[in-house]
Design a protein around this motif. Structure first.
Motif, mmCIF file in Angstrom:
data_model
loop_
_atom_site.group_PDB
_atom_site.id
_atom_site.type_symbol
_atom_site.label_atom_id
_atom_site.label_comp_id
_atom_site.label_asym_id
_atom_site.label_seq_id
_atom_site.Cartn_x
_atom_site.Cartn_y
_atom_site.Cartn_z
ATOM 1 N N ARG A 131 -4.206 12.803 23.786
ATOM 2 C CA ARG A 131 -2.779 12.760 24.182
ATOM 3 C C ARG A 131 -2.642 12.305 25.629
ATOM 4 N N GLN A 132 -3.484 12.858 26.511
ATOM 5 C CA GLN A 132 -3.422 12.493 27.930
ATOM 6 C C GLN A 132 -3.728 11.004 28.119
ATOM 7 N N ILE A 133 -4.727 10.511 27.403
ATOM 8 C CA ILE A 133 -5.092 9.089 27.483
ATOM 9 C C ILE A 133 -3.915 8.234 27.010
ATOM 10 N N LEU A 134 -3.336 8.608 25.882
ATOM 11 C CA LEU A 134 -2.201 7.878 25.313
ATOM 12 C C LEU A 134 -1.003 7.911 26.267
ATOM 13 N N ILE A 135 -0.675 9.088 26.737
ATOM 14 C CA ILE A 135 0.482 9.258 27.623
ATOM 15 C C ILE A 135 0.297 8.471 28.916
ATOM 16 N N SER A 136 -0.914 8.491 29.480
ATOM 17 C CA SER A 136 -1.141 7.786 30.750
ATOM 18 C C SER A 136 -0.862 6.290 30.609
ATOM 19 N N GLU A 137 -1.224 5.710 29.462
ATOM 20 C CA GLU A 137 -0.965 4.287 29.274
ATOM 21 C C GLU A 137 0.507 4.024 28.993
ATOM 22 N N LEU A 138 1.142 4.869 28.195
ATOM 23 C CA LEU A 138 2.556 4.672 27.890
ATOM 24 C C LEU A 138 3.425 4.850 29.136
ATOM 25 N N VAL A 139 3.044 5.758 30.020
ATOM 26 C CA VAL A 139 3.765 5.961 31.285
ATOM 27 C C VAL A 139 3.784 4.661 32.081
ATOM 28 N N LEU A 140 2.624 3.995 32.165
ATOM 29 C CA LEU A 140 2.541 2.746 32.931
ATOM 30 C C LEU A 140 3.180 1.569 32.198
ATOM 31 N N ALA A 141 3.037 1.525 30.876
ATOM 32 C CA ALA A 141 3.607 0.418 30.097
ATOM 33 C C ALA A 141 5.136 0.463 30.100
ATOM 34 N N GLU A 142 5.683 1.659 30.027
ATOM 35 C CA GLU A 142 7.128 1.840 29.920
ATOM 36 C C GLU A 142 7.798 2.107 31.268
ATOM 37 N N ASP A 143 6.976 2.401 32.288
ATOM 38 C CA ASP A 143 7.484 2.774 33.605
ATOM 39 C C ASP A 143 8.426 3.974 33.494
ATOM 40 N N LYS A 144 7.956 4.989 32.740
ATOM 41 C CA LYS A 144 8.689 6.244 32.579
ATOM 42 C C LYS A 144 7.821 7.363 33.140
ATOM 43 N N LYS A 146 5.891 11.133 32.898
ATOM 44 C CA LYS A 146 5.068 11.823 31.906
ATOM 45 C C LYS A 146 5.914 12.668 30.950
ATOM 46 N N GLU A 147 6.887 13.393 31.498
ATOM 47 C CA GLU A 147 7.703 14.294 30.685
ATOM 48 C C GLU A 147 8.502 13.531 29.635
ATOM 49 N N GLU A 148 9.042 12.368 30.015
ATOM 50 C CA GLU A 148 9.812 11.561 29.055
ATOM 51 C C GLU A 148 8.946 11.122 27.889
ATOM 52 N N ILE A 149 7.745 10.636 28.193
ATOM 53 C CA ILE A 149 6.830 10.160 27.141
ATOM 54 C C ILE A 149 6.399 11.327 26.263
ATOM 55 N N GLU A 150 6.055 12.467 26.876
ATOM 56 C CA GLU A 150 5.657 13.644 26.090
ATOM 57 C C GLU A 150 6.768 14.060 25.134
ATOM 58 N N GLU A 151 8.004 14.026 25.629
ATOM 59 C CA GLU A 151 9.153 14.403 24.809
ATOM 60 C C GLU A 151 9.314 13.450 23.621
#
Length: 169
Positions: A131-144, A146-151
């Motif tokens: 999850r952390q690996i996935l979230i870290s990439e989505l945070v950078l890809a989406e420029d959002k 961590k909390e938004e992506i986790e939600e």
């Protein structure tokens, strides 16, 4: 070669931004390293520049591929071995690949299994790491953040769980 400011993925660790390129002497040998800052946990990682290809470093996915990741998360659980050890090894290989789509598959499968049957301590740790690996990439890809992506991720599985409960009624 990457440059300062580039957003990259370090398989098994997650995504981050190259903040610097440093020379370090290790065992009498001077080598160049990328200094990568991860968006989660404020961790800094030094990556030897001469090992980049072997390690599988790649650029963060573009924002237009993020929907593909969420489609995988929303998909059906794929066939997994009932044998804990085989399942663990297969998931480890997917995470090590550095492929965000494979990591998303691990997150989906383990989350759904956790909802259905629960997970062992080892698989809970694997789910947390993937999850952390996935979230870290989505945070950078989406420029959002961590909390938004986790939600967004949690909503997928929470909605799925509600639908399953409705189906059973």
């Amino acid at each position: 070669m990457f440059e300062t400011g580039d957003k990259i993925v370090y398989p098994n660790h997650g995504a981050g931004t190259i903040t610097d390129i440093e020379k370090k002497e290790v065992l009498g040998e001077t080598k160049k390293y990328y200094v990568m800052q991860l968006p989660i946990g404020e961790m800094r990682v030094m990556i030897p520049m001469d090992n980049v290809d072997d390690i599988g470093i790649r650029e963060v996915i573009s924002s237009d591929r993020v929907d593909d990741v969420f489609q995988i998360l929303k998909g059906e659980k794929s066939e997994m071995s009932q044998n804990w050890n085989r399942r663990y090894r297969a998931n480890t290989e997917k995470i090590k690949s550095g492929d965000i789509f494979e990591v998303a598959e691990v997150v989906r499968n383990l989350t759904l299994r956790d909802i259905e049957k629960g997970l062992s301590t080892g698989e809970k740790k694997m789910l947390s790491n993937s999850r952390q690996i996935l979230i870290s990439e989505l945070v950078l890809a989406e420029d959002k953040d961590k909390e938004e992506i986790e939600e967004e991720i949690d909503e997928i599985f929470f909605d799925t769980e509600e639908e399953n409960e409705e189906d059973e009624e």
